[in-house]
Scaffold this active site. Structure first.
Site, PDB file in Angstrom:
ATOM      1  N   ARG A 118      -6.459   6.297  -0.095  1.00 19.73           N
ATOM      2  CA  ARG A 118      -5.346   5.433  -0.471  1.00 19.73           C
ATOM      3  C   ARG A 118      -5.018   4.477   0.667  1.00 19.73           C
ATOM      4  O   ARG A 118      -5.267   4.751   1.836  1.00 19.73           O
ATOM      5  CB  ARG A 118      -4.108   6.278  -0.798  1.00 19.73           C
ATOM      6  N   THR A 141      -2.693   1.580 -12.309  1.00 18.61           N
ATOM      7  CA  THR A 141      -3.655   2.629 -11.969  1.00 18.61           C
ATOM      8  C   THR A 141      -4.705   2.855 -13.060  1.00 18.61           C
ATOM      9  O   THR A 141      -4.531   2.484 -14.206  1.00 18.61           O
ATOM     10  CB  THR A 141      -2.927   3.949 -11.638  1.00 18.61           C
ATOM     11  N   THR A 150      -6.201   2.680  -7.745  1.00 16.21           N
ATOM     12  CA  THR A 150      -5.058   1.823  -8.059  1.00 16.21           C
ATOM     13  C   THR A 150      -4.942   0.635  -7.122  1.00 16.21           C
ATOM     14  O   THR A 150      -5.427   0.677  -5.985  1.00 16.21           O
ATOM     15  CB  THR A 150      -3.750   2.644  -7.989  1.00 16.21           C
ATOM     16  N   GLU A 171       0.801  -1.568  -2.344  1.00 13.40           N
ATOM     17  CA  GLU A 171       1.028  -0.129  -2.203  1.00 13.40           C
ATOM     18  C   GLU A 171       2.267   0.221  -1.391  1.00 13.40           C
ATOM     19  O   GLU A 171       2.864   1.287  -1.581  1.00 13.40           O
ATOM     20  CB  GLU A 171      -0.208   0.528  -1.573  1.00 13.40           C
ATOM     21  N   SER A 220       2.556   9.434  -3.619  1.00 16.09           N
ATOM     22  CA  SER A 220       1.865   8.985  -4.822  1.00 16.09           C
ATOM     23  C   SER A 220       1.990   9.996  -5.950  1.00 16.09           C
ATOM     24  O   SER A 220       2.029  11.208  -5.714  1.00 16.09           O
ATOM     25  CB  SER A 220       0.381   8.759  -4.507  1.00 16.09           C
ATOM     26  N   SER A 221       2.014   9.488  -7.178  1.00 14.84           N
ATOM     27  CA  SER A 221       1.984  10.345  -8.364  1.00 14.84           C
ATOM     28  C   SER A 221       0.557  10.634  -8.818  1.00 14.84           C
ATOM     29  O   SER A 221       0.360  11.344  -9.807  1.00 14.84           O
ATOM     30  CB  SER A 221       2.749   9.677  -9.511  1.00 14.84           C
TER      31      SER A 221
END
Length: 586
Positions: free
Chosen positions: A110, A388, A406, A427, A469-470
């Site tokens: 990420r 995403t 994403t 982000e 983050s999910s």
């Protein structure tokens, strides 16, 4: 007479023998052609959020590629077919099961906070949300180094081969997909897109492109060709990175080539939580696996089953317990801070995985849904969702990959690098999650047991930090029965709610995989109010309202789940129709 009798007996025995042989043959064939149903595959499958990308992933598997190879190829494809969701300017998380070693690892690539960023960035959250456009929200892209690390550890085919199908797609007259066009014409997104540098890519004059309109993208095709032949360092330390940095500096970005060079993916063990016959493997903080594990672990203790859904009151009871569990989960999201940047968070998620906390939460869930927010440790926070993309892959040997990628909200920061063809992420907007509405930035990063001290305060970004983050690319394994479920989702803050409900429906409530993913979901926002996807059962909604659950309307639902399951000899794969997805297998 005796001779005739013996001949008769011989014929009878011969007939019985032939009948037995036919039965044995039928049994053997049935094992190879198990009663899986017409939608099952026998060997392997790929579930991406578009048919063309699922097909590309399947082709890689059929060329003897590994599940990681297929995943990378499908993700590269998705960056072109659904560029509003992901791309080379974003970040990715892989959860990888190696059937040979029996281990599950996570590669977190990420985006990170760049060295130069505005210290008061999070004071801008109120003005920036929900879209978060602008160069100040750009994180250091990790997508390509994530691919490279995954391929180095688990790849089988040559690196360049994974890019060729998408390069051919771009060079062969690529057109706009219906889903992309829907986003381009969205009334909320369209004005910002038209005012951004993405206008040159996605607009024909003043009009957004429509389905099947040509979408020439030569800059991205050239970038993919360069990365395919020269490797990812041409982006992180070479001329592609330099061009990108120069392009987006014109939009106000402070990202540097040094930021790109310093970026490294993180390789860690997956979180591991028993769920009855299955074990759930998911990514640790700052990803959302600990929250997903917490939700499912709490729900497991209620022993829901097919019978629980047989009568109206039972269905209401199941969803009431789900809503209450989601409220408690929302109150624990502070634990998703990056433990590398905030050492005091190193063990913050450990309690979420254990039975002690799960049992305590179950004891606090009663028949009512009208408790104060403090009952759940909830504080009103910023929320956004719809971005995403996710890919699930199961290989012939039983190895599996769940990967979620994403650029954050649709079209990310809406900042475009015309020379590289790359759309940049936003982000850093996810850091707003740790700042309750009305809070100001505090210089104290950690205070006591909770990050940021008392609710209502937040702390500034740390260079190198990854946002909470999910994203929950997950793999569930039942070794005793040889079953697997490879699953993950898209939709921002809706991801965990959607994936948890799909798993609950598949494992415990008797749904098949397609029905589990298609079922309308509910979501709990930071105010503790229930939001229902359109077509969610009115009967259940009324029942929950009778129990004191407050509800509100969500302006836009786009929760998307992709999954592959293995049940004995049968492989099932489902891509969510909400995004017009279609899986592929063989």
């Amino acid at each position: 007479m005796a001779r005739g009798y013996g001949a008769t007996v011989s014929l009878v025995l011969l007939g019985l023998g032939l009948a037995l042989a036919v039965i044995v043959l039928a049994v053997v064939l049935s094992r190879h052609q198990a009663p899986c149903g017409p939608q099952a595959f026998a060997h392997a499958a790929v579930a991406a959020d578009s048919k063309v990308c699922s097909d590309i992933g399947r082709a890689i598997l059929q060329q003897q590629g590994s599940p990681v190879d297929a995943t990378i190829a499908a993700l590269v494809c998705t960056s072109v077919v659904n560029p509003q969701s992901m791309g080379l300017g974003g970040g990715v998380i892989f959860t990888i099961y190696n059937v040979t070693t029996g281990k599950v690892e996570v590669i977190n690539a990420r985006e990170t906070v760049p060295a130069s960023h505005a210290p008061s960035l999070l004071d801008q959250c109120a003005q920036a949300l929900p879209l978060g456009t602008g160069a100040q929200w750009i994180g250091v892209p990790g997508e390509l180094r994530g691919y490279a690390e995954a391929h180095r550890r688990h790849g089988r085919l040559p690196w360049a081969q994974l890019f060729q199908p998408t390069i051919a797609l771009l060079r062969g007259g690529h057109v706009v997909a219906p889903v992309l066009s829907r986003f381009l014409h969205n009334s909320i997104l369209r004005p910002s897109l038209q005012a951004s540098t993405l206008r040159q890519l996605f607009f024909n004059g003043t009009e957004p492109l429509r389905p099947q309109d040509p979408l020439p993208w030569p800059a991205l095709a050239t970038t993919l060709e360069t990365v395919a032949t020269e490797g990812v360092e041409v982006f992180y330390t070479g001329r592609l990175g330099q061009m990108l940095v120069e392009d987006i500096a014109k939009e106000g970005s402070q990202l540097t080539l040094q930021d790109l060079a310093k970026f490294q993916p993180e390789v860690v063990d997956a979180l591991e939580v028993p769920l009855g016959d299955y074990t759930l493997y998911s990514p640790p903080p700052p990803a959302g696996g600990a929250i997903l594990s917490f939700i499912l672990n709490v729900l497991r203790g209620f022993n829901f089953s097919t019978e629980s859904m047989a009568r109206p009151e039972g269905r209401v009871n199941v969803y009431h317990h789900l809503v209450e569990t989601l409220k408690f989960a929302k109150g624990q999201r502070w634990r998703l801070g990056d433990p590398r940047s905030h050492p005091k968070l190193q063990n913050a998620s450990r309690d979420l995985l254990g039975e002690t906390l799960a049992q305590l939460i179950r004891q606090q869930i009663d028949g009512r849904g009208d408790h104060q927010l403090s009952h759940y440790s909830l504080a009103e926070a910023w929320g956004h969702g719809t971005g995403t993309s996710h890919v699930s892959v199961l290989g012939e040997d039983g190895s599996a990959v769940a990967a979620t990628s994403t650029i954050n909200t649709p079209f990310g920061a809406m900042v475009y690098s015309p020379r590289t063809g790359i759309i940049l992420n936003n982000e850093l907007l996810d850091l707003c999650e740790r700042c309750p509405r009305g809070s100001g930035t505090t210089p104290s990063p950690v205070s006591g047991d909770r990050v940021g001290g008392a609710p209502g305060r937040c702390w500034p970004p740390v260079p190198g930090e990854r946002s909470p983050s999910s994203m929950v690319p997950s793999i569930l394994i039942n070794k005793a029965q040889g079953s697997k479920l490879v699953i993950g989702g898209a939709g921002g803050e809706l991801i965990i709610s959607a994936v948890a409900q799909a798993i609950m429906s598949k494992l415990w409530l008797g749904f098949d995989l397609r029905a589990a993913i298609a079922a309308p979901i509910l979501h709990v926002n930071s105010k503790g109010c229930v939001e229902y996807e359109p077509n969610f059962s009115q009967e259940v909604q009324r029942g929950l309202q009778d129990r004191g659950q407050n509800q509100t309307q969500r302006p836009f639902f786009l929760n998307v789940v992709q999954a592959v399951s293995q049940e004995g000899a049968c492989v099932y794969a489902v891509s969510d129709l909400r995004k017009s997805g279609e899986a592929a297998g063989y």
